[in-house]
Design a protein around this motif. Structure first.
Motif, short mmCIF file in Angstrom:
data_model
loop_
_atom_site.label_atom_id
_atom_site.label_comp_id
_atom_site.label_asym_id
_atom_site.label_seq_id
_atom_site.Cartn_x
_atom_site.Cartn_y
_atom_site.Cartn_z
N GLY A 142 -41.06 -11.31 46.91
CA GLY A 142 -42.00 -10.91 47.94
C GLY A 142 -42.97 -9.81 47.57
N TRP A 143 -42.96 -9.38 46.29
CA TRP A 143 -43.97 -8.42 45.88
C TRP A 143 -45.33 -9.11 45.94
N GLU A 144 -46.35 -8.35 46.33
CA GLU A 144 -47.67 -8.94 46.54
C GLU A 144 -48.71 -8.30 45.63
N ILE A 145 -49.73 -9.08 45.30
CA ILE A 145 -50.83 -8.57 44.48
C ILE A 145 -51.55 -7.46 45.24
N ASP A 146 -51.69 -6.32 44.59
CA ASP A 146 -52.31 -5.16 45.20
C ASP A 146 -53.83 -5.31 45.19
N ARG A 147 -54.51 -4.40 45.88
CA ARG A 147 -55.97 -4.44 45.92
C ARG A 147 -56.53 -4.43 44.49
N ALA A 154 -52.28 -5.42 39.43
CA ALA A 154 -51.22 -4.64 40.07
C ALA A 154 -50.55 -5.46 41.16
N ILE A 155 -49.24 -5.27 41.30
CA ILE A 155 -48.48 -5.83 42.41
C ILE A 155 -47.67 -4.72 43.05
N GLN A 156 -47.29 -4.92 44.31
CA GLN A 156 -46.60 -3.88 45.06
C GLN A 156 -45.43 -4.47 45.83
N ALA A 157 -44.37 -3.66 45.97
CA ALA A 157 -43.18 -4.08 46.72
C ALA A 157 -43.52 -4.25 48.19
N PRO A 158 -42.73 -5.05 48.91
CA PRO A 158 -43.01 -5.27 50.34
C PRO A 158 -43.06 -3.98 51.16
N ASP A 159 -42.27 -2.97 50.78
CA ASP A 159 -42.27 -1.72 51.54
C ASP A 159 -43.38 -0.77 51.08
N VAL A 217 -34.86 -5.03 38.79
CA VAL A 217 -35.53 -4.38 39.92
C VAL A 217 -35.61 -5.34 41.11
N ALA A 218 -35.85 -6.60 40.84
CA ALA A 218 -36.04 -7.60 41.90
C ALA A 218 -34.74 -8.03 42.55
N ASP A 219 -33.61 -7.74 41.93
CA ASP A 219 -32.32 -8.14 42.49
C ASP A 219 -32.17 -7.57 43.89
N PRO A 220 -31.91 -8.40 44.90
CA PRO A 220 -31.81 -7.89 46.27
C PRO A 220 -30.54 -7.10 46.56
N ALA A 221 -29.56 -7.15 45.67
CA ALA A 221 -28.31 -6.44 45.91
C ALA A 221 -28.55 -4.93 45.90
N PRO A 222 -27.96 -4.17 46.83
CA PRO A 222 -28.14 -2.72 46.84
C PRO A 222 -27.35 -2.07 45.71
N LEU A 223 -27.66 -0.80 45.45
CA LEU A 223 -26.98 -0.04 44.40
C LEU A 223 -26.15 1.08 45.02
N PRO A 224 -24.95 1.32 44.48
CA PRO A 224 -24.12 2.39 45.04
C PRO A 224 -24.57 3.77 44.55
#
Length: 289
Positions: A142-147, A154-159, A217-224
């Motif tokens: 879900g990262w999107e191409i930035d302006r 450049a691409i940016q994370a959804p948040d 980085v793209a792995d959706p699993a959280p990190l402890p």
């Protein structure tokens, strides 16, 4: 679902999501382990910095907590051990350790396959070495191409709190090995100008190594992480989920016997047996002969 046994091995009390906001664990051993396990040479200087060299000295890693800047991890590869680096990668002191470990793990695999792999230059339009392949894992999450900006893809994370930039055109080869003005830059924070963490890679860094990092980085699993050691910035932006405490230990044989005894019904009182006493009635006389 995470089992209790898995929870006992987790180093942390919260899960951080998305993982690009997790920051460093503060421990370099997991990222150094793939190289050390392969038998690469490790030594330290008087300040506590660590240096790892491949047997042929064509790949060198520096773990530099006492370095001159915030470049904690610096990895260079060489065609000639006595010549300038062919490519170089830098991770600063707040990059999540798991991302560095993904890189060193891929580096070990590439090194075992030979210089045609760990020195392979990115080539646009090829199936295996196209630079775009390093971007694909992020786009799939879900990262999107930035302006658009001149000379920068450049691409940016959804948040909006992480991004990746690929600079086109000519770049000073020496500058991209020693500064943030590199071909590739991956970052997290409010902006690329003031990142919480960043990683850079020079022009000829193999695509397979870059893709290993972006895949992690793209792995959706959280990190402890430990909540008390989490940066205040992250606490305000990331989702922190408590890690459940481990379950009770397995019962011992003695515990089992005690539990069984507690469930056993109480014994009934023994039947009373009459005894001779002075208050007893005398025995009746027997029949006469």
């Amino acid at each position: 679902m995470t089992s209790h046994d898995d929870l006992r091995t987790i180093d942390g009390d919260v899960f951080v999501s998305p993982r690009h906001l997790a920051s460093t664990t503060g421990i370099g051993d997991p990222a150094l382990a793939p190289l050390i396990d392969l038998g690469w040479d490790l030594h330290h200087d008087d300040l506590g910095n660590a240096y790892v060299n491949a047997p042929d000295r064509k790949i060198r890693l520096g773990y530099l907590p006492e370095g001159e800047d915030d470049g904690l991890w610096r990895i260079n590869a060489y065609r000639d051990p006595f010549g300038p680096p062919t490519w170089g990668v830098c991770f600063n002191d707040r990059v999540p350790t798991e991302f560095v470990q993904a890189f060193t793990t891929a580096l070990v695999t590439a090194y075992q396959q030979g210089p045609d792999v760990y020195l392979a230059r990115p080539v646009s339009g090829t199936d295996e070495h196209d630079p775009f392949l390093a971007v694909v894992p992020l786009l799939k999450q879900g990262w999107e191409i930035d302006r658009p900006r001149w000379g920068v893809f450049a691409i940016q994370a959804p948040d909006g709190l992480a991004g990746l930039e690929f600079t086109t055109g000519d770049i000073d080869p020496e500058a991209e090995l020693t500064t943030r003005d590199a071909r590739w830059q991956l970052w997290a924070g409010n902006s690329i100008d003031r990142p919480v963490w960043y990683a850079t890679a020079s022009t000829d860094t193999p695509v397979a190594l870059l893709a290993a990092v972006t895949q992690c980085v793209a792995d959706p699993a959280p990190l402890p992480r430990w909540r008390e050691e989490t940066f205040s910035y992250i606490k305000g932006m990331a989702e922190l989920t408590p890690i459940l405490p481990p379950g009770p230990p397995a019962p011992t044989p003695l515990d089992v016997r005690r539990a069984a005894a507690s469930r056993r019904p109480a014994a009934l009182p023994a039947a009373s047996v009459p005894r001779w006493s002075t208050t007893s009635r005398p025995a009746l006389p027997g029949p006469r002969r």
